[in-house]
Motif scaffolding. Structure first.
Motif, PDB file in Angstrom:
ATOM      1  N   MET A 106     -15.639 -56.554 -41.747  1.00  0.00           N
ATOM      2  CA  MET A 106     -16.308 -55.854 -40.656  1.00  0.00           C
ATOM      3  C   MET A 106     -15.503 -56.082 -39.385  1.00  0.00           C
ATOM      4  O   MET A 106     -15.169 -57.219 -39.032  1.00  0.00           O
ATOM      5  N   PHE A 107     -15.158 -54.997 -38.711  1.00  0.00           N
ATOM      6  CA  PHE A 107     -14.461 -55.111 -37.435  1.00  0.00           C
ATOM      7  C   PHE A 107     -15.400 -55.740 -36.401  1.00  0.00           C
ATOM      8  O   PHE A 107     -16.622 -55.689 -36.526  1.00  0.00           O
ATOM      9  N   GLY A 108     -14.800 -56.296 -35.356  1.00  0.00           N
ATOM     10  CA  GLY A 108     -15.568 -56.695 -34.197  1.00  0.00           C
ATOM     11  C   GLY A 108     -15.807 -55.489 -33.307  1.00  0.00           C
ATOM     12  O   GLY A 108     -15.588 -54.342 -33.706  1.00  0.00           O
ATOM     13  N   LEU A 151     -17.435 -52.243 -34.666  1.00  0.00           N
ATOM     14  CA  LEU A 151     -16.884 -50.904 -34.462  1.00  0.00           C
ATOM     15  C   LEU A 151     -16.868 -50.113 -35.764  1.00  0.00           C
ATOM     16  O   LEU A 151     -17.101 -48.903 -35.783  1.00  0.00           O
ATOM     17  N   ALA A 152     -16.603 -50.805 -36.869  1.00  0.00           N
ATOM     18  CA  ALA A 152     -16.479 -50.128 -38.161  1.00  0.00           C
ATOM     19  C   ALA A 152     -16.552 -51.148 -39.285  1.00  0.00           C
ATOM     20  O   ALA A 152     -16.260 -52.329 -39.096  1.00  0.00           O
ATOM     21  N   SER A 153     -16.943 -50.680 -40.449  1.00  0.00           N
ATOM     22  CA  SER A 153     -16.774 -51.464 -41.663  1.00  0.00           C
ATOM     23  C   SER A 153     -15.466 -51.053 -42.317  1.00  0.00           C
ATOM     24  O   SER A 153     -15.024 -49.910 -42.178  1.00  0.00           O
ATOM     25  N   ALA A 212      -4.898 -44.284 -36.621  1.00  0.00           N
ATOM     26  CA  ALA A 212      -5.736 -45.480 -36.585  1.00  0.00           C
ATOM     27  C   ALA A 212      -5.962 -45.961 -35.161  1.00  0.00           C
ATOM     28  O   ALA A 212      -7.066 -46.405 -34.808  1.00  0.00           O
ATOM     29  N   GLY A 213      -4.930 -45.865 -34.318  1.00  0.00           N
ATOM     30  CA  GLY A 213      -5.089 -46.276 -32.930  1.00  0.00           C
ATOM     31  C   GLY A 213      -6.042 -45.381 -32.176  1.00  0.00           C
ATOM     32  O   GLY A 213      -6.971 -45.844 -31.498  1.00  0.00           O
ATOM     33  N   ALA A 214      -5.838 -44.068 -32.302  1.00  0.00           N
ATOM     34  CA  ALA A 214      -6.690 -43.121 -31.581  1.00  0.00           C
ATOM     35  C   ALA A 214      -8.109 -43.114 -32.142  1.00  0.00           C
ATOM     36  O   ALA A 214      -9.088 -43.004 -31.389  1.00  0.00           O
ATOM     37  N   TRP A 215      -8.224 -43.214 -33.456  1.00  0.00           N
ATOM     38  CA  TRP A 215      -9.543 -43.106 -34.091  1.00  0.00           C
ATOM     39  C   TRP A 215     -10.480 -44.220 -33.638  1.00  0.00           C
ATOM     40  O   TRP A 215     -11.675 -43.977 -33.413  1.00  0.00           O
ATOM     41  N   GLN A 216      -9.982 -45.433 -33.501  1.00  0.00           N
ATOM     42  CA  GLN A 216     -10.862 -46.544 -33.147  1.00  0.00           C
ATOM     43  C   GLN A 216     -11.553 -46.300 -31.810  1.00  0.00           C
ATOM     44  O   GLN A 216     -12.761 -46.541 -31.675  1.00  0.00           O
ATOM     45  N   THR A 217     -10.827 -45.814 -30.831  1.00  0.00           N
ATOM     46  CA  THR A 217     -11.440 -45.515 -29.537  1.00  0.00           C
ATOM     47  C   THR A 217     -12.304 -44.267 -29.615  1.00  0.00           C
ATOM     48  O   THR A 217     -13.436 -44.230 -29.102  1.00  0.00           O
ATOM     49  N   TRP A 218     -11.796 -43.245 -30.257  1.00  0.00           N
ATOM     50  CA  TRP A 218     -12.529 -41.972 -30.398  1.00  0.00           C
ATOM     51  C   TRP A 218     -13.853 -42.182 -31.116  1.00  0.00           C
ATOM     52  O   TRP A 218     -14.898 -41.691 -30.677  1.00  0.00           O
ATOM     53  N   HIS A 227       1.483 -50.242 -50.899  1.00  0.00           N
ATOM     54  CA  HIS A 227       0.375 -50.530 -51.819  1.00  0.00           C
ATOM     55  C   HIS A 227      -0.162 -49.249 -52.458  1.00  0.00           C
ATOM     56  O   HIS A 227      -1.288 -48.829 -52.217  1.00  0.00           O
ATOM     57  N   ASP A 228       0.642 -48.649 -53.286  1.00  0.00           N
ATOM     58  CA  ASP A 228       0.216 -47.421 -53.951  1.00  0.00           C
ATOM     59  C   ASP A 228      -1.036 -47.682 -54.792  1.00  0.00           C
ATOM     60  O   ASP A 228      -1.138 -48.693 -55.487  1.00  0.00           O
ATOM     61  N   GLY A 229      -1.976 -46.742 -54.715  1.00  0.00           N
ATOM     62  CA  GLY A 229      -3.195 -46.855 -55.503  1.00  0.00           C
ATOM     63  C   GLY A 229      -4.308 -47.642 -54.849  1.00  0.00           C
ATOM     64  O   GLY A 229      -5.383 -47.784 -55.428  1.00  0.00           O
ATOM     65  N   ILE A 230      -4.079 -48.167 -53.655  1.00  0.00           N
ATOM     66  CA  ILE A 230      -5.108 -48.908 -52.928  1.00  0.00           C
ATOM     67  C   ILE A 230      -5.471 -48.114 -51.678  1.00  0.00           C
ATOM     68  O   ILE A 230      -4.603 -47.570 -50.996  1.00  0.00           O
ATOM     69  N   ASP A 231      -6.766 -48.056 -51.383  1.00  0.00           N
ATOM     70  CA  ASP A 231      -7.246 -47.302 -50.228  1.00  0.00           C
ATOM     71  C   ASP A 231      -8.018 -48.207 -49.281  1.00  0.00           C
ATOM     72  O   ASP A 231      -8.759 -49.099 -49.722  1.00  0.00           O
ATOM     73  N   LEU A 232      -7.844 -47.969 -48.004  1.00  0.00           N
ATOM     74  CA  LEU A 232      -8.587 -48.652 -46.953  1.00  0.00           C
ATOM     75  C   LEU A 232      -9.474 -47.634 -46.262  1.00  0.00           C
ATOM     76  O   LEU A 232      -8.987 -46.653 -45.710  1.00  0.00           O
ATOM     77  N   LEU A 233     -10.792 -47.850 -46.327  1.00  0.00           N
ATOM     78  CA  LEU A 233     -11.746 -46.918 -45.729  1.00  0.00           C
ATOM     79  C   LEU A 233     -12.413 -47.568 -44.530  1.00  0.00           C
ATOM     80  O   LEU A 233     -13.035 -48.631 -44.649  1.00  0.00           O
ATOM     81  N   LEU A 234     -12.251 -46.949 -43.390  1.00  0.00           N
ATOM     82  CA  LEU A 234     -12.854 -47.437 -42.150  1.00  0.00           C
ATOM     83  C   LEU A 234     -14.008 -46.512 -41.783  1.00  0.00           C
ATOM     84  O   LEU A 234     -13.798 -45.351 -41.434  1.00  0.00           O
ATOM     85  N   ASP A 235     -15.228 -47.031 -41.885  1.00  0.00           N
ATOM     86  CA  ASP A 235     -16.429 -46.234 -41.652  1.00  0.00           C
ATOM     87  C   ASP A 235     -17.022 -46.593 -40.298  1.00  0.00           C
ATOM     88  O   ASP A 235     -17.362 -47.759 -40.044  1.00  0.00           O
ATOM     89  N   SER A 236     -17.160 -45.600 -39.439  1.00  0.00           N
ATOM     90  CA  SER A 236     -17.560 -45.863 -38.063  1.00  0.00           C
ATOM     91  C   SER A 236     -19.007 -46.327 -37.970  1.00  0.00           C
ATOM     92  O   SER A 236     -19.890 -45.847 -38.677  1.00  0.00           O
ATOM     93  N   LEU A 237     -19.216 -47.286 -37.083  1.00  0.00           N
ATOM     94  CA  LEU A 237     -20.557 -47.781 -36.775  1.00  0.00           C
ATOM     95  C   LEU A 237     -20.825 -47.513 -35.291  1.00  0.00           C
ATOM     96  O   LEU A 237     -20.336 -46.549 -34.745  1.00  0.00           O
ATOM     97  N   GLY A 238     -21.639 -48.326 -34.654  1.00  0.00           N
ATOM     98  CA  GLY A 238     -22.044 -48.039 -33.286  1.00  0.00           C
ATOM     99  C   GLY A 238     -23.248 -47.108 -33.273  1.00  0.00           C
ATOM    100  O   GLY A 238     -23.946 -46.931 -34.267  1.00  0.00           O
TER     101      GLY A 238
END
Length: 498
Positions: free
Chosen positions: A368-370, A416-418, A264-270, A386-397
């Motif tokens: 929505m991320f800033g 940065l992402a939704s 998650a840390g690397a992905w946000q910048t990448w 939180h078994d059974g719950i998913d967090l999806l971060l979809d890149s924008l920009g």
């Protein structure tokens, strides 16, 4: 966007959800504006004379199926009538008969409204499914009916060698998706679906058919591009600007247990620094510890995509445990992302429409991320246990950020992402799941992700008007009051109540 999400993720080897466009809170749907309370019933016989068997009332043979939306949690809602329209004149007739009788009136393109607002209890559903034409013109623009499913749009455009940026769910109606923005797998290269609207034909609350474009009804045209479905009228046809369809590289990677924070840390910048040709979705699955995987699409060749993915691995210090990177045609790539790569176009539809895809029972919310990355450790920590719950971060920009926040009604241009928080649930487990999903949503807000995506509409979202529309809310409210001064299309999260 949504399909049978488990089917999709099983096809790609992981868990999570899709990009979209149920009622988690029954009280929210009971809170329709006072003007929506029934007074005298409309003259359904008059509308039957116009529509014939395409008007479905309780007791009609097809009503039990046609009344349903996509989310099974909304199956307790019973519209007073479902009108299957084939033309703007049909829509006008519906409004002429139903307007002024105090019942909710809602258009339905695909029925994927998370809160079931397109199938209002006791209201009129203006069903647009039969308005599903897709005509590609020599200049590359496409005339598209609002009831066309995304898989139908993709197939028709691909046959003409063209592309429209949109979502992954094959059964979503293009109308609802486009009006709320339209985040999709090539958005960073080609923009949002709403950015591609060149014009729209709209039946407004007074039954007037209007042309909304830069030169005709410009305020309405502005509002339709991201202001959310159901607020300003019933779109009967879109004119979209399309692009030549290239081959696309799709990818799916999974990572070792315990690496969610590092990824998650690397992905946000990448993701934010990647070329606009690259779109990706980082998916964190709740658990102890949370799991993590990456899916995405690159407008280009496999070798370049692999190079970019290697850069992410180096930045995170984590190598994937599974790695699939494939070059596909535009249509095959869309089918792959939809989880129906091995199905025919006809099969990539709901069972009720002759396909093989089931409906779903789920709760989902968004943030929505800033423009800046959030704390990766805390982000991953939100999903712990939180078994059974998913967090999806979809890149924008990319192309999404090329427009100013007020250029269209969609305000999240610098995001940065939704973020979508999604969980399958039964009706029995709905409240428990809702509480957990909402807690993650509120935790995201605590990390600075305070906006929200209107296509993932949320019954309990705090300050929802500003979260969906930001600084565009006041102008949107003015447009809604101008074109629907009597609240004909009012619903609990109408723009005017934001």
């Amino acid at each position: 966007m949504t399909i049978d999400r488990r089917r999709f993720l099983a096809a790609l080897g992981g868990a999570g959800a899709l990009l979209l466009t149920g009622t988690r809170d029954a009280a929210a749907l009971d809170a329709w504006p006072d003007r929506a309370r029934a007074v005298l019933p409309p003259d359904w016989a008059a509308l039957r004379n116009r529509l014939g068997s395409r008007l479905l009332l309780p007791g009609d043979q097809d009503y039990p199926v046609e009344r349903l939306g996509f989310n099974e949690l909304n199956d307790g809602q019973y519209p007073a009538a479902v009108a299957r329209c084939t033309s703007p004149a049909d829509v006008q007739a519906c409004l002429d008969v139903a307007r002024g009788h105090g019942l909710p009136i809602a258009a339905r393109s695909g029925g994927h409204s998370y809160l079931g607002y397109s199938v209002p209890n006791g209201g009129l559903v203006i069903d647009l499914r039969l308005m599903a034409q897709v005509q590609v013109r020599p200049d590359g623009t496409a005339l598209v009916g609002p009831g066309a499913r995304l898989i139908e749009v993709y197939a028709a455009l691909a046959a003409a060698g063209r592309l429209l940026p949109a979502g992954t769910c094959p059964t979503v109606g293009v109308g609802g998706l486009a009006l709320g923005g339209g985040i999709g797998v090539v958005a960073r290269k080609y923009g949002l679906t709403c950015d591609r609207i060149a014009a729209a034909r709209v039946v407004t609350a007074d039954s007037c058919l209007r042309e909304a474009s830069p030169d005709s009804e410009p305020d309405l045209y502005w509002a339709l591009r991201g202001g959310g479905g159901g607020n300003f009228g019933v779109v009967s046809e879109f004119t979209f600007r399309t692009e030549p369809a290239p081959d696309l590289t799709v990818f799916s990677l999974s990572y070792p247990s315990g690496s969610a924070a590092a990824l998650a840390g690397a992905w946000q910048t990448w993701a934010s620094e990647a070329p606009p040709e690259l779109w990706s979705s980082l998916q964190i699955s709740g658990g102890t510890p949370p799991g993590v995987r990456l899916v995405g699409c690159y407008v280009g060749d496999v070798a370049t995509a692999d190079t970019l993915l290697d850069q992410l691995a180096s930045a995170a210090g984590v190598r994937p445990k599974t790695h699939q990177v494939l070059l596909k045609s535009y249509l095959d790539a869309m089918k792959y992302m939809a989880g129906c790569a091995n199905d025919t176009i006809a099969q990539c539809h709901l069972v009720s429409e002759g396909g093989v895809l089931p409906r779903a029972s789920f709760v989902a919310v968004s943030r929505m991320f800033g423009p800046d990355p959030v704390d990766a450790g805390r982000l991953a920590g939100l999903m712990a246990g939180h078994d059974g719950i998913d967090l999806l971060l979809d890149s924008l920009g990319g192309a999404v950020s090329d427009l100013a926040p007020d250029a269209t009604a969609f305000p999240h241009r610098s995001s940065l992402a939704s973020a979508q928080v999604y969980a399958d649930t039964s009706a029995a487990g709905q409240q428990h799941t809702t509480d957990a999903v909402d807690a993650i949503r509120d935790g995201l807000a605590g990390l600075g992700a305070t906006g929200a995506y209107v296509n993932y509409i949320d019954a309990t979202l705090p300050d929802w008007g500003r979260a969906y529309y930001g600084g565009n809310l006041d102008r949107l409210q003015a447009v809604a009051r101008r074109y629907d001064p009597d609240g004909v299309f009012a619903f609990p999260q109408s723009v005017v109540y934001g």
